[in-house]
Design a protein around this motif. Structure first.
Motif, short mmCIF file in Angstrom:
data_model
loop_
_atom_site.label_atom_id
_atom_site.label_comp_id
_atom_site.label_asym_id
_atom_site.label_seq_id
_atom_site.Cartn_x
_atom_site.Cartn_y
_atom_site.Cartn_z
N TYR A 274 0.82 -1.22 0.00
CA TYR A 274 0.00 0.00 0.00
C TYR A 274 0.85 1.26 0.00
O TYR A 274 0.34 2.37 0.12
N ALA A 275 2.14 1.07 -0.12
CA ALA A 275 3.09 2.20 -0.15
C ALA A 275 2.86 3.17 0.99
O ALA A 275 2.69 4.38 0.80
N THR A 276 2.82 2.62 2.19
CA THR A 276 2.61 3.49 3.34
C THR A 276 3.43 3.01 4.54
O THR A 276 4.07 1.96 4.49
N GLY A 277 3.40 3.81 5.59
CA GLY A 277 4.09 3.43 6.81
C GLY A 277 3.15 2.67 7.73
O GLY A 277 1.93 2.75 7.60
N HIS A 278 3.72 1.93 8.65
CA HIS A 278 2.89 1.18 9.60
C HIS A 278 3.55 1.32 10.97
O HIS A 278 4.60 0.77 11.21
N LEU A 279 2.91 2.10 11.83
CA LEU A 279 3.47 2.31 13.17
C LEU A 279 2.46 1.78 14.18
O LEU A 279 1.52 2.48 14.59
N ARG A 422 -4.23 10.80 2.99
CA ARG A 422 -4.83 12.03 2.46
C ARG A 422 -4.55 12.13 0.97
O ARG A 422 -5.11 11.36 0.22
N ASP A 423 -3.64 13.03 0.59
CA ASP A 423 -3.51 13.33 -0.85
C ASP A 423 -2.50 12.49 -1.61
O ASP A 423 -2.51 12.45 -2.83
N MET A 424 -1.57 11.86 -0.92
CA MET A 424 -0.45 11.24 -1.65
C MET A 424 -0.90 9.97 -2.38
O MET A 424 -1.52 9.09 -1.77
N SER A 425 -0.51 9.89 -3.66
CA SER A 425 -0.89 8.71 -4.45
C SER A 425 -0.02 7.52 -4.07
O SER A 425 1.06 7.69 -3.48
N ILE A 426 -0.46 6.35 -4.46
CA ILE A 426 0.32 5.14 -4.17
C ILE A 426 1.68 5.21 -4.89
O ILE A 426 2.70 4.78 -4.35
N GLU A 427 1.70 5.80 -6.09
CA GLU A 427 2.97 5.90 -6.84
C GLU A 427 3.96 6.81 -6.09
O GLU A 427 5.13 6.50 -5.93
N LYS A 428 3.43 7.95 -5.64
CA LYS A 428 4.30 8.89 -4.91
C LYS A 428 4.79 8.26 -3.60
O LYS A 428 5.94 8.43 -3.21
N GLY A 429 3.89 7.51 -2.96
CA GLY A 429 4.25 6.83 -1.71
C GLY A 429 5.37 5.83 -1.97
O GLY A 429 6.36 5.77 -1.22
N ALA A 430 5.22 5.07 -3.05
CA ALA A 430 6.23 4.05 -3.37
C ALA A 430 7.57 4.71 -3.68
O ALA A 430 8.64 4.22 -3.30
N GLU A 431 7.50 5.87 -4.35
CA GLU A 431 8.73 6.59 -4.70
C GLU A 431 9.45 7.04 -3.41
O GLU A 431 10.65 6.85 -3.26
N ILE A 433 9.20 5.76 -0.47
CA ILE A 433 9.75 4.59 0.23
C ILE A 433 11.09 4.17 -0.39
O ILE A 433 12.04 3.85 0.31
N ARG A 434 11.15 4.23 -1.71
CA ARG A 434 12.42 3.87 -2.38
C ARG A 434 13.54 4.81 -1.92
O ARG A 434 14.64 4.38 -1.62
N TYR A 435 13.23 6.10 -1.85
CA TYR A 435 14.26 7.07 -1.41
C TYR A 435 14.67 6.80 0.03
O TYR A 435 15.84 6.86 0.38
N VAL A 563 28.34 15.04 -0.69
CA VAL A 563 27.49 13.90 -0.30
C VAL A 563 26.78 13.40 -1.56
O VAL A 563 26.64 14.16 -2.53
N PRO A 564 26.34 12.15 -1.55
CA PRO A 564 25.67 11.64 -2.76
C PRO A 564 24.34 12.36 -3.02
O PRO A 564 23.73 12.89 -2.11
N ARG A 565 23.94 12.32 -4.28
CA ARG A 565 22.67 12.95 -4.68
C ARG A 565 21.50 12.14 -4.11
O ARG A 565 21.56 10.92 -4.03
N ALA A 566 20.44 12.83 -3.71
CA ALA A 566 19.28 12.13 -3.14
C ALA A 566 18.03 12.96 -3.39
O ALA A 566 18.10 14.07 -3.93
N HIS A 567 16.88 12.42 -2.98
CA HIS A 567 15.63 13.19 -3.05
C HIS A 567 15.76 14.39 -2.12
O HIS A 567 16.35 14.27 -1.03
#
Ligand code: M6R
Length: 607
Positions: A274-279, A422-431, A433-435, A563-567
């Motif tokens: 679901y490309a989300t966090g679980h706390l 809320r507003d974040m899409s699953i694609e954005k969430g997955a992105e 998480i990758r970062y 430092v290395p490039r990142a989001h």
């Protein structure tokens, strides 16, 4: 801050007490002492200075298998042998060690002096031993209960009486106390690191509770003498984790551990599907989380700076208004608790008095306060309404490093969770998480380049003042960089928003005041570059932390660390590690006591 250890069992107490005090050294202290019941008497040994000084002063053997020990961090009275704990009653029959502050010690002392008690120290703690003495009628536990009822302030204390062999009595109000259960032996300590070498089974003593222990058992009760049932917890840390394992300093070890500690903070907390966090520990339903309209974060020191980054993330990812505030300030300004607001109390130790008391004040007003803490079983997570353990493992160096990056991780996950609701899409969430998942590896790359910071530390370590400048999400990182440098090198350092220097701090710039600029490749890069040029135009020296391949920054700065490039939202991780290392190497150049800097304590349990 002060540390306590108590032991009753079959083994020579002195060895166990000294070893326990050694493990508590990291908390910060200025003197230390022990008391052992030896040949029907209480023998007290105490010394200003380090545990090594105490050890040198101790006789080769001290008979006796019950005792108490203490490391003192002075609050009332100067640092000397006399003011060191344990304190004893006039006839030497009772000894105590105390953490905390007795706020009403002046009237108590006056009354005791009127009654003929003679004080030999300048400490507030000494009133406790005379009070217990004045109330003792053959039952130490009872006398302690009656005495603490007269105290205002905070205490974690352990008391022994020469006529009650093998008995220790502990009491707590506001200063931590934990009971360790061994094989036919018992321990009391202000923190589990003192006893983890002997047992992992512990009972956390709560405020208003008293524990009476012997080698074979313990009983817990409240101040009205009602028994209190306690659960036994098992410490998950291993002894090796509090050893230096070949490193010269804990701080170095802890900086280098960050790739793993961040991974631990993430583990099991990402729902890839679901490309989300679980706390799981938040104790909030999805509906309740959906209703959150505002997040407020309270903390102190480094944890506060992590909270500032957290607030930035919550606003930018989840579009929820969020802010961070110093817990010490919030507590005394009669805070307004609003509906649908969630509070976070962020604390590595989970014992910081400013944060704990602010949390209690908010809870009293009906707020829901969640904890973001490292030390499992510490007071803030136990009293909070839910929260997140960051699982950094023990952080022993006074300067906080790995806890900061793990606290950030907790906020990334929480912000992701709320954003995805809320507003974040699953694609954005997955992105995202990758970062986030790439961070441990990217920090490894930063660590691989650490040697190049050593010449910088050599070049700049004689500077008397430093500025640390960043913007946006990296502004709190600049504040953290300045805090790290000042606390362990004692060089004066200030953190600012790079945009702010023209409003005042630029007056400080000359060839002797280096400025450390954080220049990630984000939306504010051009602005920061302009600020760098302003400093260069005034003969200021510039050290830049920039992103691989940023030749423009390299051409302006006197020195640059890449430092290395990142989001762009991930740079706080990559920017803070070189700042931690720079502070560390600078402190080494100056020959400072890196792990136990002067005047500081690891866990600040007084206001
Ligand atoms: O244990 P906590 O995170 O609540 O501690 C808060 C501050 O005392 C702590 O971060 C302090 O500023 C450190 N020495 C910073 O390195």
């Amino acid at each position: 801050m002060c540390g306590i250890i108590g032991y009753c069992g079959p083994r020579p107490a002195a060895d166990i007490l000294v070893e326990g005090l050694k493990r508590l050294e990291y908390r910060g202290y200025d003197s230390a002492g022990i008391c052992v019941r030896s040949e029907d008497d209480l023998s007290i040994y105490k010394k200003k200075g380090k545990i090594a000084d105490l050890k040198a002063y101790l006789p080769e053997t001290i008979a006796g298998s019950t005792g108490i020990g203490h490391t003192r961090w002075a609050t009332h009275g100067e640092v000397n042998d006399v003011n060191a704990h344990p304190h004893s009653s006039g006839d030497g029959s009772i000894a105590i060690v105390h953490n905390g502050i007795v706020e009403n010690f002046t009237p108590l002392r006056e009354k005791l002096e009127e009654d003929g008690y003679e004080f030999v120290t300048e400490t507030d703690s000494e009133v406790i031993v005379h009070l217990v003495d004045s109330l003792y009628e053959g039952d130490l536990e009872r006398a302690v209960k009656r005495a603490v009822l007269l105290l205002k302030g905070t205490y974690g204390l352990v008391v022994m009486h020469k006529n009650e062999p093998g008995v220790l009595v502990g009491a707590r109000n506001g200063s931590p106390l934990v009971l360790g259960i061994g094989e036919s032996e018992m321990f009391l300590a202000s923190d589990v690191t003192a006893i983890i070498a002997h047992t992992k089974q512990v009972v956390y003593i709560e405020d208003g509770e008293v524990v009476c222990l012997t080698a074979d058992g313990y009983r817990t009760s409240d101040l009205k003498d009602r028994p209190v049932d306690k659960t036994i917890d098992v410490i998950s840390w291993e002894l090796e984790e509090i050893e230096k394992e070949g490193f010269t300093h804990y701080m170095e070890k802890e900086i280098l551990e960050q790739p793993e500690s961040i991974l631990r903070a993430m583990q099991g907390r990402i729902e890839s599907e679901y490309a989300t966090g679980h706390l799981g520990g938040l104790n909030m339903t999805r509906q309740e989380l959906l209703q959150v309209e505002r997040v407020k974060i309270i903390a102190a020191g480094t944890s506060f700076y992590a909270g500032m980054v957290g607030a930035y993330l919550l606003e930018s990812l989840a579009r929820i208004p969020a802010s961070a505030e110093l817990a010490s300030e919030l507590r005394y300004r009669n805070p307004i608790v609003e509906r649908n607001t969630v509070y976070f109390a962020v604390s590595q130790s989970g014992e910081t008095a400013d944060t704990l008391y602010a949390m209690r004040e908010l809870q009293r007003k009906g707020a829901r306060v969640l904890g973001i803490c490292n030390v499992v079983g510490s007071t803030i997570p136990r009293e909070s309404d839910g929260g997140v353990y960051i699982h950094s493992g023990p952080e022993i160096a006074v300067a906080s490093t790995k806890a900061f990056t793990s606290q950030l991780t907790a906020f990334y996950l929480f912000a992701l969770m709320l954003a995805r609701m809320r507003d974040m899409s699953i694609e954005k969430g997955a992105e995202l998480i990758r970062y986030l998942e790439a961070i441990p590896h990217l920090i490894d790359e930063v660590i691989d380049r650490k040697e190049s910071l050593i010449p910088l530390a050599r070049k700049y370590h004689r500077a008397e003042d430093f500025l640390f400048l960043g913007r946006g999400i990296n502004y709190p990182v600049a504040l953290e960089g300045a805090l790290k440098l000042k606390e362990i090198s004692y060089i004066h350092a200030e953190g600012y928003s790079a945009a702010e220097i023209k409003h005042g701090p630029i007056a400080l710039i000359n060839e002797e005041t280096p400025s450390v600029f954080l220049v990630p490749d984000d939306a504010l890069r051009e602005k920061v570059i302009s600020n760098m040029k302003e400093v260069k135009a005034r003969s200021g020296q510039v050290i830049a932390i920039a992103v691989d391949g940023d030749d423009e920054v390299a051409s302006i700065a006197d020195d640059v660390f890449f430092v290395p490039r990142a989001h762009e939202l991930m740079y706080p991780y990559l920017m803070v590690v070189p700042l931690q290392l720079f502070a560390y190497y600078t402190a080494l150049e100056l020959g400072r006591n890196v792990d136990q800097p002067r005047n500081l304590a690891k866990s600040v349990t007084v206001e």
